[in-house]
Design a protein around this motif. Structure first.
Motif, PDB file in Angstrom:
ATOM      1  N   ALA A 198     -11.617 -17.051 -15.796  1.00  0.00           N
ATOM      2  CA  ALA A 198     -13.062 -16.929 -16.029  1.00  0.00           C
ATOM      3  C   ALA A 198     -13.337 -15.725 -16.921  1.00  0.00           C
ATOM      4  O   ALA A 198     -12.827 -14.632 -16.689  1.00  0.00           O
ATOM      5  CB  ALA A 198     -13.795 -16.790 -14.701  1.00  0.00           C
ATOM      6  N   GLY A 199     -14.160 -15.940 -17.950  1.00  0.00           N
ATOM      7  CA  GLY A 199     -14.465 -14.883 -18.905  1.00  0.00           C
ATOM      8  C   GLY A 199     -13.585 -14.918 -20.136  1.00  0.00           C
ATOM      9  O   GLY A 199     -13.861 -14.249 -21.124  1.00  0.00           O
ATOM     10  N   TYR A 200     -12.481 -15.705 -20.072  1.00  0.00           N
ATOM     11  CA  TYR A 200     -11.600 -15.879 -21.219  1.00  0.00           C
ATOM     12  C   TYR A 200     -11.725 -17.321 -21.735  1.00  0.00           C
ATOM     13  O   TYR A 200     -12.135 -18.234 -21.007  1.00  0.00           O
ATOM     14  CB  TYR A 200     -10.142 -15.628 -20.835  1.00  0.00           C
ATOM     15  CG  TYR A 200      -9.840 -14.225 -20.414  1.00  0.00           C
ATOM     16  CD1 TYR A 200      -9.775 -13.193 -21.343  1.00  0.00           C
ATOM     17  CD2 TYR A 200      -9.597 -13.928 -19.080  1.00  0.00           C
ATOM     18  CE1 TYR A 200      -9.482 -11.901 -20.953  1.00  0.00           C
ATOM     19  CE2 TYR A 200      -9.302 -12.635 -18.672  1.00  0.00           C
ATOM     20  CZ  TYR A 200      -9.249 -11.630 -19.620  1.00  0.00           C
ATOM     21  OH  TYR A 200      -8.962 -10.349 -19.228  1.00  0.00           O
ATOM     22  N   LYS A 201     -11.317 -17.508 -22.968  1.00  0.00           N
ATOM     23  CA  LYS A 201     -11.312 -18.863 -23.524  1.00  0.00           C
ATOM     24  C   LYS A 201     -10.091 -19.625 -23.005  1.00  0.00           C
ATOM     25  O   LYS A 201      -8.972 -19.117 -23.018  1.00  0.00           O
ATOM     26  CB  LYS A 201     -11.285 -18.825 -25.053  1.00  0.00           C
ATOM     27  CG  LYS A 201     -11.322 -20.226 -25.689  1.00  0.00           C
ATOM     28  CD  LYS A 201     -11.202 -20.152 -27.197  1.00  0.00           C
ATOM     29  CE  LYS A 201     -12.429 -19.539 -27.810  1.00  0.00           C
ATOM     30  NZ  LYS A 201     -12.383 -19.577 -29.295  1.00  0.00           N
ATOM     31  N   ILE A 202     -10.322 -20.859 -22.553  1.00  0.00           N
ATOM     32  CA  ILE A 202      -9.244 -21.748 -22.137  1.00  0.00           C
ATOM     33  C   ILE A 202      -9.051 -22.787 -23.233  1.00  0.00           C
ATOM     34  O   ILE A 202     -10.005 -23.416 -23.682  1.00  0.00           O
ATOM     35  CB  ILE A 202      -9.565 -22.439 -20.802  1.00  0.00           C
ATOM     36  CG1 ILE A 202      -9.648 -21.400 -19.685  1.00  0.00           C
ATOM     37  CG2 ILE A 202      -8.523 -23.497 -20.463  1.00  0.00           C
ATOM     38  CD1 ILE A 202     -10.054 -21.975 -18.342  1.00  0.00           C
ATOM     39  N   ARG A 203      -7.809 -22.950 -23.673  1.00  0.00           N
ATOM     40  CA  ARG A 203      -7.479 -23.909 -24.721  1.00  0.00           C
ATOM     41  C   ARG A 203      -6.639 -25.019 -24.105  1.00  0.00           C
ATOM     42  O   ARG A 203      -5.653 -24.745 -23.430  1.00  0.00           O
ATOM     43  CB  ARG A 203      -6.726 -23.212 -25.862  1.00  0.00           C
ATOM     44  CG  ARG A 203      -7.541 -22.138 -26.571  1.00  0.00           C
ATOM     45  CD  ARG A 203      -6.662 -21.268 -27.448  1.00  0.00           C
ATOM     46  NE  ARG A 203      -7.419 -20.378 -28.300  1.00  0.00           N
ATOM     47  CZ  ARG A 203      -7.802 -19.148 -27.962  1.00  0.00           C
ATOM     48  NH1 ARG A 203      -7.499 -18.676 -26.753  1.00  0.00           N
ATOM     49  NH2 ARG A 203      -8.479 -18.401 -28.803  1.00  0.00           N
ATOM     50  N   TYR A 204      -7.013 -26.265 -24.378  1.00  0.00           N
ATOM     51  CA  TYR A 204      -6.457 -27.386 -23.626  1.00  0.00           C
ATOM     52  C   TYR A 204      -6.124 -28.553 -24.551  1.00  0.00           C
ATOM     53  O   TYR A 204      -6.991 -29.053 -25.258  1.00  0.00           O
ATOM     54  CB  TYR A 204      -7.501 -27.801 -22.573  1.00  0.00           C
ATOM     55  CG  TYR A 204      -7.194 -29.006 -21.731  1.00  0.00           C
ATOM     56  CD1 TYR A 204      -5.910 -29.300 -21.287  1.00  0.00           C
ATOM     57  CD2 TYR A 204      -8.233 -29.849 -21.340  1.00  0.00           C
ATOM     58  CE1 TYR A 204      -5.659 -30.404 -20.487  1.00  0.00           C
ATOM     59  CE2 TYR A 204      -8.001 -30.950 -20.532  1.00  0.00           C
ATOM     60  CZ  TYR A 204      -6.712 -31.225 -20.109  1.00  0.00           C
ATOM     61  OH  TYR A 204      -6.471 -32.317 -19.318  1.00  0.00           O
ATOM     62  N   VAL A 205      -4.860 -28.961 -24.552  1.00  0.00           N
ATOM     63  CA  VAL A 205      -4.436 -30.178 -25.253  1.00  0.00           C
ATOM     64  C   VAL A 205      -4.046 -31.187 -24.171  1.00  0.00           C
ATOM     65  O   VAL A 205      -3.001 -31.039 -23.537  1.00  0.00           O
ATOM     66  CB  VAL A 205      -3.237 -29.927 -26.186  1.00  0.00           C
ATOM     67  CG1 VAL A 205      -2.835 -31.223 -26.893  1.00  0.00           C
ATOM     68  CG2 VAL A 205      -3.574 -28.855 -27.216  1.00  0.00           C
ATOM     69  N   PRO A 206      -4.882 -32.195 -23.896  1.00  0.00           N
ATOM     70  CA  PRO A 206      -4.586 -33.132 -22.806  1.00  0.00           C
ATOM     71  C   PRO A 206      -3.498 -34.131 -23.181  1.00  0.00           C
ATOM     72  O   PRO A 206      -3.273 -34.402 -24.365  1.00  0.00           O
ATOM     73  CB  PRO A 206      -5.930 -33.840 -22.592  1.00  0.00           C
ATOM     74  CG  PRO A 206      -6.577 -33.810 -23.951  1.00  0.00           C
ATOM     75  CD  PRO A 206      -6.156 -32.502 -24.572  1.00  0.00           C
ATOM     76  N   ALA A 207      -2.846 -34.674 -22.161  1.00  0.00           N
ATOM     77  CA  ALA A 207      -1.841 -35.712 -22.399  1.00  0.00           C
ATOM     78  C   ALA A 207      -2.505 -37.007 -22.823  1.00  0.00           C
ATOM     79  O   ALA A 207      -1.932 -37.786 -23.598  1.00  0.00           O
ATOM     80  CB  ALA A 207      -1.007 -35.938 -21.144  1.00  0.00           C
ATOM     81  N   THR A 208      -3.718 -37.246 -22.334  1.00  0.00           N
ATOM     82  CA  THR A 208      -4.458 -38.466 -22.695  1.00  0.00           C
ATOM     83  C   THR A 208      -5.873 -38.078 -23.120  1.00  0.00           C
ATOM     84  O   THR A 208      -6.119 -37.867 -24.291  1.00  0.00           O
ATOM     85  CB  THR A 208      -4.475 -39.458 -21.519  1.00  0.00           C
ATOM     86  OG1 THR A 208      -4.888 -38.764 -20.337  1.00  0.00           O
ATOM     87  CG2 THR A 208      -3.098 -40.064 -21.302  1.00  0.00           C
ATOM     88  N   PRO A 241      -5.387 -14.886 -21.794  1.00  0.00           N
ATOM     89  CA  PRO A 241      -4.258 -14.141 -22.372  1.00  0.00           C
ATOM     90  C   PRO A 241      -3.057 -13.963 -21.451  1.00  0.00           C
ATOM     91  O   PRO A 241      -2.035 -13.433 -21.872  1.00  0.00           O
ATOM     92  CB  PRO A 241      -4.883 -12.774 -22.680  1.00  0.00           C
ATOM     93  CG  PRO A 241      -5.919 -12.604 -21.608  1.00  0.00           C
ATOM     94  CD  PRO A 241      -6.467 -13.986 -21.346  1.00  0.00           C
ATOM     95  N   LYS A 242      -3.149 -14.427 -20.189  1.00  0.00           N
ATOM     96  CA  LYS A 242      -2.108 -14.093 -19.221  1.00  0.00           C
ATOM     97  C   LYS A 242      -1.199 -15.251 -18.819  1.00  0.00           C
ATOM     98  O   LYS A 242      -0.126 -15.031 -18.262  1.00  0.00           O
ATOM     99  CB  LYS A 242      -2.744 -13.504 -17.959  1.00  0.00           C
ATOM    100  CG  LYS A 242      -3.461 -12.189 -18.212  1.00  0.00           C
ATOM    101  CD  LYS A 242      -4.004 -11.609 -16.917  1.00  0.00           C
ATOM    102  CE  LYS A 242      -4.687 -10.275 -17.169  1.00  0.00           C
ATOM    103  NZ  LYS A 242      -5.222  -9.688 -15.907  1.00  0.00           N
TER     104      LYS A 242
END
Length: 285
Positions: free
Chosen positions: A109-119, A228-229
């Motif tokens: 929370a508070g950070y950007k989450i980057r997500y490449v889904p399988a579908t 970042p972690k």
């Protein structure tokens, strides 16, 4: 990284381990749970393939190397990752039974989450799509996945959420046309899934932003960067957790490159999906 380059690196590093091994090829194969012919296929440059997730895990654990190194994500063999079965992940019921992935989302929370889904992104799936996935692979029950989807949607509705997802637009075209993995979904279920994507892409923006790239121009394995972690790369029915700053930055750069190559940006998603839905309706009329 290009898929063929990934497979070449894996082949080279597997050969390195075999050369160090004090035994023959048959014994090496038996140690990682495959037969001699399967090992020969993995070493053959003519056969383009990676082993199953459980074989990758066995190689890393038995020969004490990191999965990052095996897959070319690191030049260091040192074990710096942890491997977990996705089948151990449960849907969110309460704080005590919170799933590991859900906890990582909260921690980011508070950070950007980057997500490449399988579908397609979990938050955008309809019950029919969730049920289809459940019939195709092991893992949490349909009820658990539905609960997870609802909680993920609530998470993305929070104003402090900052999530970007990126996937090929060809996946949505196949959904609209009912081809490939979508062939078993009814026309009604496919239209409902497209409508959900169209609706939520508008509703959740800007806390959730979906980008679509051309898979002929870019490639990516499915993964998530939780700020970042921590990052998780998904491999079949397993995921690899990465805590190395160097590797997280590399995955972040890869994701940012996918966004730069995006053919359809978040503010155009709803219009694009509506066009797919209308075209599919006309085709079946």
């Amino acid at each position: 990284m290009d898929k063929r380059a990934l497979e070449q690196i894996f082949r080279e590093r597997l050969l390195t381990l075999i050369q160090r091994f004090e035994g023959n090829h048959a014994e090496f194969a038996r140690g990682i749970g495959i037969d001699r012919s399967a090992l020969s296929q993995l070493l053959s440059a003519r056969i383009v393939r990676l082993p199953r997730a459980e074989t990758l895990r066995a190689i890393a654990e038995i020969h004490q190397v990191s999965l990052d190194w095996l897959l070319g994500l690191s030049q260091s063999e040192t074990l710096a990752t942890e491997i977990e079965n996705t089948t151990a992940i449960e849907g969110i019921a309460d704080e005590e039974n919170d799933s590991r992935l859900a906890r990582w989302h909260k921690e980011a929370a508070g950070y950007k989450i980057r997500y490449v889904p399988a579908t397609i992104p979990d938050v955008l799936r309809t019950p029919a799509t969730i049920a289809m996935y459940s019939g195709m692979r092991p893992g949490p029950s349909i009820a658990e996945q539905l609960k997870e989807s609802i909680n993920r949607l609530n998470y993305n509705r929070m104003p402090e959420t900052d999530m970007e997802a990126c996937m090929p637009f060809q996946r949505l075209e196949a959904l609209a046309q009912g081809t490939g993995m979508w062939a078993d979904l009814t026309e009604f279920d496919r239209e409902e899934q497209l409508l959900r994507i169209e609706t939520l892409a508008q509703e959740l923006y800007p806390t959730f932003r979906l980008f679509l790239f051309d898979q002929r121009m870019a490639y990516s394995a499915p993964y998530t960067v939780f700020g970042p972690k921590r990052a998780a790369i998904y491999i079949g029915d397993m995921y690899v957790v990465i805590n190395s700053t160097e590797h997280i930055r590399a995955l972040t750069r890869h994701f940012d490159d996918l966004i730069r190559r995006a053919a359809i940006n978040p503010h155009d998603i709803a219009t694009y999906v509506a066009g797919l839905r209308n075209a599919a309706t006309k085709t079946t009329a």
